[in-house]
Enzyme design. Structure first.
Site, short mmCIF file in Angstrom:
data_model
loop_
_atom_site.label_atom_id
_atom_site.label_comp_id
_atom_site.label_asym_id
_atom_site.label_seq_id
_atom_site.Cartn_x
_atom_site.Cartn_y
_atom_site.Cartn_z
CB CYS A 193 -26.47 31.82 62.05
SG CYS A 193 -25.34 30.46 61.78
CG HIS A 250 -24.58 35.19 59.82
ND1 HIS A 250 -24.05 35.07 61.09
CD2 HIS A 250 -24.54 33.95 59.26
CE1 HIS A 250 -23.71 33.80 61.29
NE2 HIS A 250 -23.98 33.12 60.20
CG ASN A 297 -21.01 31.14 60.69
OD1 ASN A 297 -21.49 31.60 61.72
ND2 ASN A 297 -21.76 30.61 59.73
O1 UT7 Z 1 -24.63 30.57 58.89
C1 UT7 Z 1 -25.12 29.92 57.77
C2 UT7 Z 1 -24.21 28.77 57.61
N1 UT7 Z 1 -23.51 28.54 56.46
C3 UT7 Z 1 -23.21 29.35 55.41
O2 UT7 Z 1 -23.58 30.47 55.28
C4 UT7 Z 1 -22.34 28.71 54.37
C5 UT7 Z 1 -22.85 28.95 52.98
N2 UT7 Z 1 -22.03 28.29 51.99
C6 UT7 Z 1 -20.74 28.65 51.72
O3 UT7 Z 1 -20.20 29.55 52.34
C7 UT7 Z 1 -20.05 27.97 50.57
O4 UT7 Z 1 -20.97 27.21 49.83
C8 UT7 Z 1 -18.85 27.10 51.00
C9 UT7 Z 1 -17.73 27.95 51.50
C10 UT7 Z 1 -19.30 26.11 52.08
C11 UT7 Z 1 -18.34 26.31 49.79
O5 UT7 Z 1 -17.96 27.19 48.75
P1 UT7 Z 1 -18.45 26.91 47.27
O6 UT7 Z 1 -17.81 27.92 46.42
O7 UT7 Z 1 -19.95 26.86 47.30
O8 UT7 Z 1 -17.82 25.51 46.96
P2 UT7 Z 1 -18.55 24.16 46.59
O9 UT7 Z 1 -19.26 23.57 47.76
O10 UT7 Z 1 -19.33 24.40 45.34
O11 UT7 Z 1 -17.29 23.27 46.25
C12 UT7 Z 1 -16.40 23.56 45.19
C13 UT7 Z 1 -15.29 22.55 45.22
C14 UT7 Z 1 -15.77 21.12 45.39
O12 UT7 Z 1 -14.94 20.29 44.61
P3 UT7 Z 1 -15.47 19.74 43.19
O13 UT7 Z 1 -16.70 18.96 43.54
O14 UT7 Z 1 -15.75 20.95 42.37
O15 UT7 Z 1 -14.31 18.92 42.74
C15 UT7 Z 1 -15.53 20.83 46.84
O16 UT7 Z 1 -15.32 19.46 47.11
O17 UT7 Z 1 -14.44 22.81 46.35
C16 UT7 Z 1 -14.29 21.61 47.11
N3 UT7 Z 1 -14.12 21.96 48.51
C17 UT7 Z 1 -12.93 22.24 49.05
N4 UT7 Z 1 -11.69 22.32 48.53
C18 UT7 Z 1 -10.69 22.66 49.35
C19 UT7 Z 1 -15.08 22.06 49.46
N5 UT7 Z 1 -14.51 22.41 50.62
C20 UT7 Z 1 -13.20 22.53 50.40
C21 UT7 Z 1 -12.10 22.88 51.21
N6 UT7 Z 1 -10.87 22.94 50.64
N7 UT7 Z 1 -12.24 23.17 52.49
#
Ligand code: UT7
Length: 332
Positions: A118, A259, A289
């Site tokens: 990125c 970004h 993204n």
């Molecule tokens: O360019 C650089 C590349 N990437 C980034 O910048 C991404 C950086 N990270 C993020 O943007 C965030 O961490 C995410 C959007 C990927 C995830 O958000 P989060 O608030 O950090 O969620 P999490 O990974 O802590 O997950 C929370 C819950 C989990 O369930 P449990 O374990 O609490 O039961 C996940 O399994 O949300 C669940 N989850 C979803 N639920 C519905 C993860 N993805 C999804 C989804 N829909 N798509």
């Protein structure tokens, strides 16, 4: 990386291209266990564009490049340098930039790709700026282009909701009367954190075999929370560094172009820098993204919509796999 410049360099024009096909959160709801509400609340993304099966990264890059050349009023045959930042090249080689050269008709140009995920567009912008500043090039085209849909595991809800395809471009020339100027650049990398965001298969470490295609080694793996934490911390310090190197303060910056990965990341950066969100340009709700293309597309939209005007100071800051990061202040 930082260096004294022999002559100032300007961004003479910008461009973008987004594929036609729109993939909405409602569409994703039918593909993986997710909801529109979850995606909007956790990321701010509503829809993203997906390239056609016969559309490769260079096809996106060529259209964005053409748009930027037209905007700058510069002919492809006058280009000395074409840099394409991408992690989804058309093929291992030739470089995607060579396909861009062929399509645009730029016989004088040296063509290379930059692999910095990125962060690639700002890495490329600084390489081009140094080439022009040193006198080794007069006119350069820098393109951030990715077809991330080709390396996404469409059954992994942790990643497939975040990304989209697209390309953004900028033409660089020596600064002159009536032009703006790239005032500062800063960049860094941390190879120790390679595994929190990567595509392990498909290269020389794990060449594609029937076995690792079955295990989807050729698709993106991400530890979302860890990437999130590093993205916030690193983009804040990178933003401060580029502003300081330009001899400015954050109050002098009319438009922040970060970004476009996650609205919550951008809101946290605004909060920690004690700046209102109105100073930040955000378009991730429409495109998700788009990796190396994201900040380049945002720059193009900010300038064409009148959000940035001649004389404004803008800050671009990016973060991505590697880990990599970069920032730059431009007087428009
Ligand atoms: O360019 C650089 C590349 N990437 C980034 O910048 C991404 C950086 N990270 C993020 O943007 C965030 O961490 C995410 C959007 C990927 C995830 O958000 P989060 O608030 O950090 O969620 P999490 O990974 O802590 O997950 C929370 C819950 C989990 O369930 P449990 O374990 O609490 O039961 C996940 O399994 O949300 C669940 N989850 C979803 N639920 C519905 C993860 N993805 C999804 C989804 N829909 N798509």
């Amino acid at each position: 990386m930082s260096a004294k410049l022999l002559r100032p360099v300007a961004i003479a024009g910008t461009g973008k291209y987004l594929p036609e096909k729109v993939l909405t959160n409602a569409d994703l709801q039918r593909m993986v266990e997710t909801t529109d509400e979850w995606i909007v609340e956790r990321t701010g993304i509503k829809e993203r564009r997906i390239a056609a099966p016969d559309e490769a990264t260079s096809d996106l890059a060529i259209k964005a490049g053409r748009d930027a050349l037209e905007n700058a009023g510069i002919k492809a045959e006058d280009l000395d340098l074409i840099i394409v930042a991408t992690v989804t090249p058309d093929m291992a080689f030739p470089a995607t930039a060579c396909f861009v050269q062929k399509a645009l008709g730029a016989p004088k140009a040296t063509c290379l790709d930059v692999s910095a995920a990125c962060s690639g567009f700002l890495y490329g912008l600084e390489l081009a700026r140094q080439s022009i500043a040193s006198g080794s090039a007069e006119k350069a085209l820098v393109i951030g282009a990715d077809k991330l849909s080709a390396i996404i595991d469409w059954t992994d809800r942790n990643t497939c909701i975040l990304f989209g395809d697209g390309a953004g471009a900028a033409v660089l020339t020596p600064a002159g009367e009536g032009t703006g100027e790239i005032l500062s650049a800063y960049s860094g990398s941390n190879g120790n954190l390679d595994e929190i965001l990567h595509v392990p298969g498909g290269g020389s470490r794990h060449p594609l075999t029937a076995e690792n295609i079955g295990s989807k080694a050729n698709t993106m793996k991400m530890s979302g929370r860890e990437v999130y934490r590093h993205a916030v911390q690193t983009m804040i310090s990178a933003a401060k560094e580029a502003i300081a190197r330009a001899g400015l303060t954050s109050d002098d910056i009319e438009c922040f172009i970060p970004h476009q990965a996650n609205l919550r990341i951008i809101e946290t950066i605004a909060d920690k820098l004690d700046l209102p969100m109105e100073r930040f340009f955000v378009n991730l709700e429409s495109y998700g993204n788009t990796s190396a293309a994201a900040v380049a597309i945002a720059l193009d939209e900010a300038q064409r919509s009148g959000r940035i005007k001649r004389g404004d100071h803008i800050l671009m800051v990016v973060f991505g796999g590697g880990l990599t990061w970069a920032s730059s202040v431009v007087r428009w």
